[in-house]
Design a protein around this motif. Structure first.
Motif, PDB file in Angstrom:
ATOM      1  N   PRO A   1      18.611  51.909  63.535  1.00 23.34           N
ATOM      2  CA  PRO A   1      18.984  53.329  63.495  1.00 23.34           C
ATOM      3  C   PRO A   1      20.425  53.546  63.029  1.00 23.34           C
ATOM      4  O   PRO A   1      21.235  52.617  62.976  1.00 23.34           O
ATOM      5  CB  PRO A   1      18.823  53.756  64.957  1.00 23.34           C
ATOM      6  CG  PRO A   1      19.155  52.517  65.727  1.00 23.34           C
ATOM      7  CD  PRO A   1      18.618  51.370  64.910  1.00 23.34           C
ATOM      8  N   TYR A   2      20.709  54.789  62.745  1.00 23.66           N
ATOM      9  CA  TYR A   2      22.059  55.207  62.332  1.00 23.66           C
ATOM     10  C   TYR A   2      23.047  54.944  63.473  1.00 23.66           C
ATOM     11  O   TYR A   2      22.811  55.322  64.611  1.00 23.66           O
ATOM     12  CB  TYR A   2      22.025  56.689  61.994  1.00 23.66           C
ATOM     13  CG  TYR A   2      23.355  57.298  61.640  1.00 23.66           C
ATOM     14  CD1 TYR A   2      24.174  56.745  60.652  1.00 23.66           C
ATOM     15  CD2 TYR A   2      23.789  58.465  62.275  1.00 23.66           C
ATOM     16  CE1 TYR A   2      25.384  57.335  60.313  1.00 23.66           C
ATOM     17  CE2 TYR A   2      24.996  59.072  61.935  1.00 23.66           C
ATOM     18  CZ  TYR A   2      25.791  58.493  60.957  1.00 23.66           C
ATOM     19  OH  TYR A   2      26.981  59.069  60.623  1.00 23.66           O
ATOM     20  N   ASP A   3      24.154  54.320  63.143  1.00 22.13           N
ATOM     21  CA  ASP A   3      25.165  53.993  64.153  1.00 22.13           C
ATOM     22  C   ASP A   3      26.499  53.795  63.439  1.00 22.13           C
ATOM     23  O   ASP A   3      26.938  52.663  63.209  1.00 22.13           O
ATOM     24  CB  ASP A   3      24.747  52.720  64.904  1.00 22.13           C
ATOM     25  CG  ASP A   3      25.768  52.332  65.974  1.00 22.13           C
ATOM     26  OD1 ASP A   3      26.648  53.154  66.296  1.00 22.13           O
ATOM     27  OD2 ASP A   3      25.690  51.186  66.466  1.00 22.13           O
ATOM     28  N   LEU A   4      27.133  54.887  63.084  1.00 22.33           N
ATOM     29  CA  LEU A   4      28.378  54.795  62.317  1.00 22.33           C
ATOM     30  C   LEU A   4      29.500  54.092  63.098  1.00 22.33           C
ATOM     31  O   LEU A   4      30.163  53.206  62.539  1.00 22.33           O
ATOM     32  CB  LEU A   4      28.816  56.189  61.872  1.00 22.33           C
ATOM     33  CG  LEU A   4      30.097  56.237  61.025  1.00 22.33           C
ATOM     34  CD1 LEU A   4      29.938  55.438  59.728  1.00 22.33           C
ATOM     35  CD2 LEU A   4      30.467  57.694  60.695  1.00 22.33           C
ATOM     36  N   PRO A   5      29.734  54.446  64.386  1.00 20.06           N
ATOM     37  CA  PRO A   5      30.810  53.736  65.100  1.00 20.06           C
ATOM     38  C   PRO A   5      30.569  52.223  65.170  1.00 20.06           C
ATOM     39  O   PRO A   5      31.488  51.422  64.967  1.00 20.06           O
ATOM     40  CB  PRO A   5      30.787  54.373  66.493  1.00 20.06           C
ATOM     41  CG  PRO A   5      30.177  55.726  66.284  1.00 20.06           C
ATOM     42  CD  PRO A   5      29.162  55.532  65.205  1.00 20.06           C
ATOM     43  N   GLY A   6      29.311  51.843  65.469  1.00 20.03           N
ATOM     44  CA  GLY A   6      29.006  50.413  65.543  1.00 20.03           C
ATOM     45  C   GLY A   6      29.167  49.734  64.193  1.00 20.03           C
ATOM     46  O   GLY A   6      29.649  48.600  64.106  1.00 20.03           O
ATOM     47  N   ALA A   7      28.768  50.429  63.124  1.00 21.58           N
ATOM     48  CA  ALA A   7      28.882  49.840  61.785  1.00 21.58           C
ATOM     49  C   ALA A   7      30.350  49.642  61.401  1.00 21.58           C
ATOM     50  O   ALA A   7      30.723  48.608  60.825  1.00 21.58           O
ATOM     51  CB  ALA A   7      28.179  50.743  60.766  1.00 21.58           C
ATOM     52  N   LYS A   8      31.183  50.614  61.726  1.00 23.57           N
ATOM     53  CA  LYS A   8      32.610  50.488  61.396  1.00 23.57           C
ATOM     54  C   LYS A   8      33.247  49.340  62.172  1.00 23.57           C
ATOM     55  O   LYS A   8      34.069  48.571  61.630  1.00 23.57           O
ATOM     56  CB  LYS A   8      33.326  51.807  61.696  1.00 23.57           C
ATOM     57  CG  LYS A   8      32.875  52.954  60.799  1.00 23.57           C
ATOM     58  CD  LYS A   8      33.506  54.274  61.147  1.00 23.57           C
ATOM     59  CE  LYS A   8      34.931  54.358  60.643  1.00 23.57           C
ATOM     60  NZ  LYS A   8      35.419  55.761  60.745  1.00 23.57           N
ATOM     61  N   ALA A   9      32.855  49.208  63.440  1.00 15.86           N
ATOM     62  CA  ALA A   9      33.416  48.128  64.238  1.00 15.86           C
ATOM     63  C   ALA A   9      32.977  46.766  63.713  1.00 15.86           C
ATOM     64  O   ALA A   9      33.779  45.810  63.653  1.00 15.86           O
ATOM     65  CB  ALA A   9      32.988  48.297  65.696  1.00 15.86           C
ATOM     66  N   ALA A  10      31.690  46.662  63.326  1.00 17.20           N
ATOM     67  CA  ALA A  10      31.192  45.385  62.802  1.00 17.20           C
ATOM     68  C   ALA A  10      31.851  45.039  61.470  1.00 17.20           C
ATOM     69  O   ALA A  10      32.127  43.873  61.179  1.00 17.20           O
ATOM     70  CB  ALA A  10      29.677  45.465  62.647  1.00 17.20           C
ATOM     71  N   LEU A  11      32.111  46.076  60.657  1.00 22.21           N
ATOM     72  CA  LEU A  11      32.797  45.834  59.383  1.00 22.21           C
ATOM     73  C   LEU A  11      34.214  45.309  59.639  1.00 22.21           C
ATOM     74  O   LEU A  11      34.690  44.392  58.948  1.00 22.21           O
ATOM     75  CB  LEU A  11      32.838  47.131  58.581  1.00 22.21           C
ATOM     76  CG  LEU A  11      33.233  47.051  57.112  1.00 22.21           C
ATOM     77  CD1 LEU A  11      32.286  46.151  56.323  1.00 22.21           C
ATOM     78  CD2 LEU A  11      33.241  48.455  56.492  1.00 22.21           C
TER      79      LEU A  11
END
Length: 685
Positions: free
Chosen positions: A454-464
């Motif tokens: 699913p969409y998860d912008l905060p998690g994606a930014k942290a993983a990046l």
């Protein structure tokens, strides 16, 4: 807990651990894939395979009166001499019945023909042109009508086939006595030339490649009307589906062979590919109509082929319609003209036109039928995985390595708000988020076949950030980590190519660029005003916005498009004839699954393997899925014999699925749309 869910849970855990050191935010794990509301109404036609099409000599044959006049004048052989010994007999009882001759079918194409040498990879203009001009050994598109006991491909240039006892040989019987539209005989030599000197020649950009038939596969001529395939593996039953649309569709060897560099010392592969420009008419085909006039950017006119090999169940030679017109405009205009009644056929597949089309359809004088189908069209971002094709710089190499990193693909995927993306295209129940891969709304689909992140912008930014990509210069775009050599400190810019021929592709690309910027990735838009085939073949691209259609809806026919089983497949991971692809571990598993599917004779077990394939590829975010939409068939009400429930896309596109050769216009309505070249035949003066 299922095996696939356990796998994805572990994957989620690994990313969570990865992120944990940099932030309390962890990427969300997989959720059930969204399911949409069906827009389909009623039941479609269902008919036994041997009733829909059979091969049989009939006592008498019919033809239009004006064609019979040409025969009487000695300008054309009698119809019985123009047909094969045993023509293909097409059922009309499952539609409205035998039709009447005459009339016009008006199409609109947003593409343009590159030339007529489809054997060398020429685009013929899409929009159903390919299915008319390039006939194949078998026919797949009308298979959506078949009852479940036999869904084998239908006959086309090959009328029947049988396996040897050991399963290593397949003997195919061709249309004996059939002729090309110029009256020259069609024989096994045409098929062998296509296989040996086009598909097997790496210098020819053929649509089909021998690797899709299994390593070591050979084709031999038995006699003029018989060929034999010899396979290394026993019973590669799905190979039959590889002999349909665009794959095993021989061109006229009597014309092509003298142009091929193997047989002409003055020819080159370049000259071979471009020798047959669109203005060379009438072009020679085995199809129901052939192009007799071409006006660039205006129109193509097709007239009936007097040597076409099909008849209806009363013995009348098909097609019923004397003329097909293709206006050369845009894909958007195709829908607009069909809704307005100035064209007869469109696949309603541009979401921005859905609401207005439905509103117009409520009017009693609306000229068009609207037939909704399943969600069979999707858009994805394809990341280029290739390390051996199109890599010209350190930057290219670095981008490819990022694309090959499963964690990075998942970060990008979960940084995209698919729900918002879909609603920006059209509001309502039409669009659902798409995980990539195959379509659940298909004959083999099931809800558990997809791993959906699913969409998860905060998690994606942290993983990046955990991967080392942080915004070190404060411009909103993350920078390459310090250990990335010449790229260290530079913005993470990734080129995103798309075709402007399709309004939806443009809208999606622009919305994506905005969303990815929120994630910290600068998607550099690269609009192309042509189809993306040549760009993709050149391999020099980072990401492309790509509409998936038949590969995902009817994968049994396009298994070679799904995984790297050949040097030129799939589109997003190409090798070269000299350097095969460097496969990732999960790709090796995908290839093995494809090989098992190819030799699995039981349709139920094949479907189960396809679902396993889809779980594996979506778990690894093989493509970055975006949104999935239904499509509707728009077809003029003056046309009759349209099969009930014709889908825009199932085993092929709706143009061929509707079997245009048996469509007809009642005599009383034929005058409303005049023919541009009445009472003419290709090559007959």
């Amino acid at each position: 807990m299922t095996k696939w869910f356990a796998g994805t849970a572990l994957a989620a855990l690994s990313v969570a651990m990865l992120v944990d050191g940099a932030s309390a935010q962890a990427l969300k794990g997989p959720e059930p894939a969204p399911v949409g509301q069906s827009l389909q109404k009623g039941e479609g036609v269902r008919i036994a395979r041997d009733k829909l099409m059979r091969v049989e000599a009939l006592e008498r044959y019919g033809e239009p009166g004006w064609v019979a006049d040409l025969v009487a004048e000695g300008k054309l052989p009698p119809v019985k001499d123009r047909l094969p010994e045993r023509p293909i007999v097409v059922d009309t009882s499952s539609v409205e019945g035998p039709g009447v001759y005459g009339g016009v079918l008006r199409h609109v194409s947003g593409s343009r023909p590159q030339g007529w040498n489809w054997a060398a990879g020429n685009v013929l203009a899409w929009g159903g042109v390919e299915e008319i001009i390039s006939q194949c050994l078998v026919r797949n598109a009308p298979a959506w009508m078949l009852t479940a006991e036999n869904t084998e491909p239908l006959p086309q240039l090959a009328t029947s086939w049988e396996w040897s006892t050991d399963g290593h040989a397949l003997t195919m019987h061709l249309l004996k006595g059939a002729k090309w539209s110029d009256g020259q005989p069609f024989t096994a030599d045409d098929v062998v030339f296509h296989w040996e000197d086009n598909m097997n020649d790496p210098n020819v950009a053929a649509w089909g490649r021998p690797a899709a038939y299994g390593e070591g596969t050979k084709l031999e001529k038995v006699d003029d009307a018989t060929i034999r395939w010899v396979f290394t593996e026993a019973f590669p039953v799905t190979t039959l589906y590889q002999m349909g649309y665009q794959k095993m569709c021989p061109g006229p060897a009597h014309i092509l062979k003298p142009l091929h560099p193997k047989y002409n010392k003055d020819a080159t592969y370049g000259s071979y590919a471009t020798a047959l420009s669109p203005d060379k008419t009438p072009w020679v085909t085995m199809g129901p109509w052939t192009v007799t006039e071409y006006r660039p950017n205006q129109i193509m006119v097709m007239r009936r082929n007097p040597y076409f090999y099909e008849v209806d169940d009363k013995g009348n030679q098909l097609p019923y319609l004397d003329e097909v017109q293709y206006k050369l405009s845009t894909w958007e205009d195709r829908t607009i003209q069909t809704v307005a009644g100035s064209a007869d056929y469109a696949n309603l597949e541009d979401p921005s036109l859905y609401l207005e089309s439905m509103r117009q359809a409520q009017k009693p004088d609306f000229p068009t039928q609207v037939i909704w189908g399943p969600r069979s069209i999707d858009w994805s971002v394809l990341p280029n995985y290739s390390t051996v094709c199109g890599v010209a710089s350190d930057r290219d190499r670095a981008i490819r390595e990022l694309n090959r990193n499963g964690e990075f693909r998942r970060i990008v995927s979960q940084g995209i708000d698919r729900q918002a993306l879909g609603q920006s295209l059209v509001r309502g129940p039409f669009i659902i988020p798409f995980a990539g891969g195959l379509h659940p709304e298909s004959d083999f689909g099931s809800p558990d076949m997809t791993v959906f992140y699913p969409y998860d912008l905060p998690g994606a930014k942290a993983a990046l950030a955990k991967m080392g990509f942080t915004d070190t210069d404060g411009d909103g775009i993350v920078n390459w980590p310090a250990d990335k050599g010449p790229l260290a400190g530079r913005n993470l810019d990734i080129n995103l190519a798309y075709s402007t021929l399709y309004p939806t592709d443009t809208s999606i690309a622009q919305s994506l660029a905005t969303m990815l910027r929120e994630l910290g990735i600068n998607a550099v838009l690269q609009p192309n005003n042509t189809e993306l085939v040549n760009l993709i073949d050149g391999c020099a691209w980072d990401w492309v916005v790509r509409r998936g259609d038949r590969y995902a809806q009817a994968p049994i026919m396009n298994l070679d498009y799904l995984a790297p089983v050949a040097a030129n497949r799939p589109e997003w991971h190409r090798g070269t004839p000299e350097k095969p692809q460097e496969l990732l571990p999960f790709e090796t598993e995908l290839v093995a699954l494809v090989r098992r599917i190819q030799s699995e004779p039981d349709a139920g077990r094949r479907n189960a393997l396809l679902r396993d394939f889809n779980r594996l590829q979506t778990e690894n975010v093989y493509q970055i899925g975006l949104v999935s939409v239904p499509a509707a068939l728009l077809i003029g009400k003056r046309l009759h014999n349209v099969p009930a429930g014709t889908p825009v896309l199932a085993y092929g596109w709706g143009e061929d699925g509707a079997m245009r050769e048996r469509l007809f216009v009642p005599t009383s309505l034929q005058g409303t749309v005049p023919e541009l070249a009445p009472r003419t035949l290709p090559g007959v003066r």
